[in-house]
Design a protein around this motif. Structure first.
Motif, short mmCIF file in Angstrom:
data_model
loop_
_atom_site.label_atom_id
_atom_site.label_comp_id
_atom_site.label_asym_id
_atom_site.label_seq_id
_atom_site.Cartn_x
_atom_site.Cartn_y
_atom_site.Cartn_z
N ASP A 1 33.77 119.12 85.13
CA ASP A 1 33.20 119.95 84.09
C ASP A 1 34.30 120.31 83.09
O ASP A 1 35.41 120.67 83.48
N GLU A 2 34.00 120.25 81.80
CA GLU A 2 35.02 120.50 80.76
C GLU A 2 35.56 121.92 80.77
O GLU A 2 36.67 122.17 80.34
N ASP A 3 34.77 122.86 81.26
CA ASP A 3 35.21 124.26 81.30
C ASP A 3 36.03 124.56 82.55
O ASP A 3 36.62 125.63 82.65
N GLU A 4 36.08 123.63 83.44
CA GLU A 4 36.75 123.81 84.71
C GLU A 4 38.27 123.67 84.56
O GLU A 4 38.76 122.86 83.80
N LYS A 5 39.00 124.48 85.32
CA LYS A 5 40.45 124.31 85.39
C LYS A 5 40.75 123.47 86.62
O LYS A 5 40.08 123.59 87.64
N VAL A 6 41.74 122.63 86.49
CA VAL A 6 42.10 121.73 87.59
C VAL A 6 43.58 121.88 87.92
O VAL A 6 44.39 122.28 87.09
N SER A 7 43.91 121.53 89.16
CA SER A 7 45.30 121.60 89.61
C SER A 7 46.08 120.44 89.01
O SER A 7 45.61 119.30 88.97
N TYR A 8 47.29 120.75 88.56
CA TYR A 8 48.18 119.72 88.04
C TYR A 8 49.56 119.98 88.61
O TYR A 8 50.06 121.11 88.58
N LYS A 9 50.18 118.94 89.15
CA LYS A 9 51.49 119.09 89.78
C LYS A 9 52.59 118.92 88.75
O LYS A 9 52.69 117.90 88.07
N MET B 1 47.12 125.63 87.60
CA MET B 1 45.75 125.44 87.14
C MET B 1 45.77 125.36 85.62
O MET B 1 46.24 126.28 84.95
N LEU B 2 45.28 124.25 85.09
CA LEU B 2 45.27 124.02 83.65
C LEU B 2 43.87 123.58 83.22
O LEU B 2 43.12 123.02 84.02
N PRO B 3 43.56 123.80 81.96
CA PRO B 3 42.27 123.32 81.45
C PRO B 3 42.19 121.79 81.54
O PRO B 3 43.20 121.09 81.41
N LEU B 4 41.00 121.30 81.75
CA LEU B 4 40.77 119.87 81.92
C LEU B 4 41.36 119.04 80.77
O LEU B 4 42.03 118.04 81.00
N ALA B 5 41.13 119.47 79.54
CA ALA B 5 41.62 118.72 78.38
C ALA B 5 43.14 118.59 78.39
O ALA B 5 43.69 117.54 78.08
N GLU B 6 43.82 119.65 78.77
CA GLU B 6 45.29 119.62 78.82
C GLU B 6 45.78 118.68 79.92
O GLU B 6 46.74 117.92 79.72
N VAL B 7 45.11 118.71 81.06
CA VAL B 7 45.49 117.82 82.17
C VAL B 7 45.27 116.36 81.76
O VAL B 7 46.11 115.50 82.03
N GLN B 8 44.16 116.09 81.09
CA GLN B 8 43.91 114.72 80.65
C GLN B 8 44.98 114.25 79.66
O GLN B 8 45.41 113.11 79.71
N GLU B 9 45.40 115.14 78.80
CA GLU B 9 46.48 114.81 77.84
C GLU B 9 47.79 114.53 78.58
O GLU B 9 48.49 113.56 78.28
N LEU B 10 48.12 115.37 79.56
CA LEU B 10 49.34 115.17 80.34
C LEU B 10 49.29 113.85 81.11
O LEU B 10 50.28 113.12 81.18
#
Length: 97
Positions: free
Chosen positions: A28-36, A43-52
């Motif tokens: 979900d686009e509003d969901e925050k996801v774990s990023y190592k 926990m970062l926003p999905l869009a930021e994680v996809q960019e990273l």
């Protein structure tokens, strides 16, 4: 041989990033996801994680390309040296592995 290990490691990392990117497409686009980052998960926003992930994937692709180019260059140099050595020593040497 170290080059092959680095290349296979980068190739595995690339495959892992592609798999993770595919999984994130379902999130979900509003969901925050774990990023190592280093040893820490944040926990970062999905869009930021996809960019990273996209940036990481690009860096790995560049590294794989550079490694492949270095390998190609080394193989060309080895072939040139084989020609020179066979010209000098003839059949008295065997350079095939």
């Amino acid at each position: 041989m170290t080059s092959n290990l680095a290349d296979s490691s980068n190739q595995k990392d690339k495959e892992d990033l592609e798999e993770i990117s595919n999984e994130l497409e379902l999130a979900d686009e509003d969901e925050k996801v774990s990023y190592k980052i280093g040893d820490t998960f944040v926990m970062l926003p999905l869009a930021e994680v996809q960019e990273l992930l996209s940036n990481s994937s690009s860096k790995i692709e560049d590294s794989v390309s550079a490694t492949e180019e270095k390998l190609r260059s080394t193989r060309e140099e080895m072939e040139s040296l084989k020609v020179d050595l066979y010209a000098r020593f003839g059949k008295s040497i065997n350079l095939e592995t």
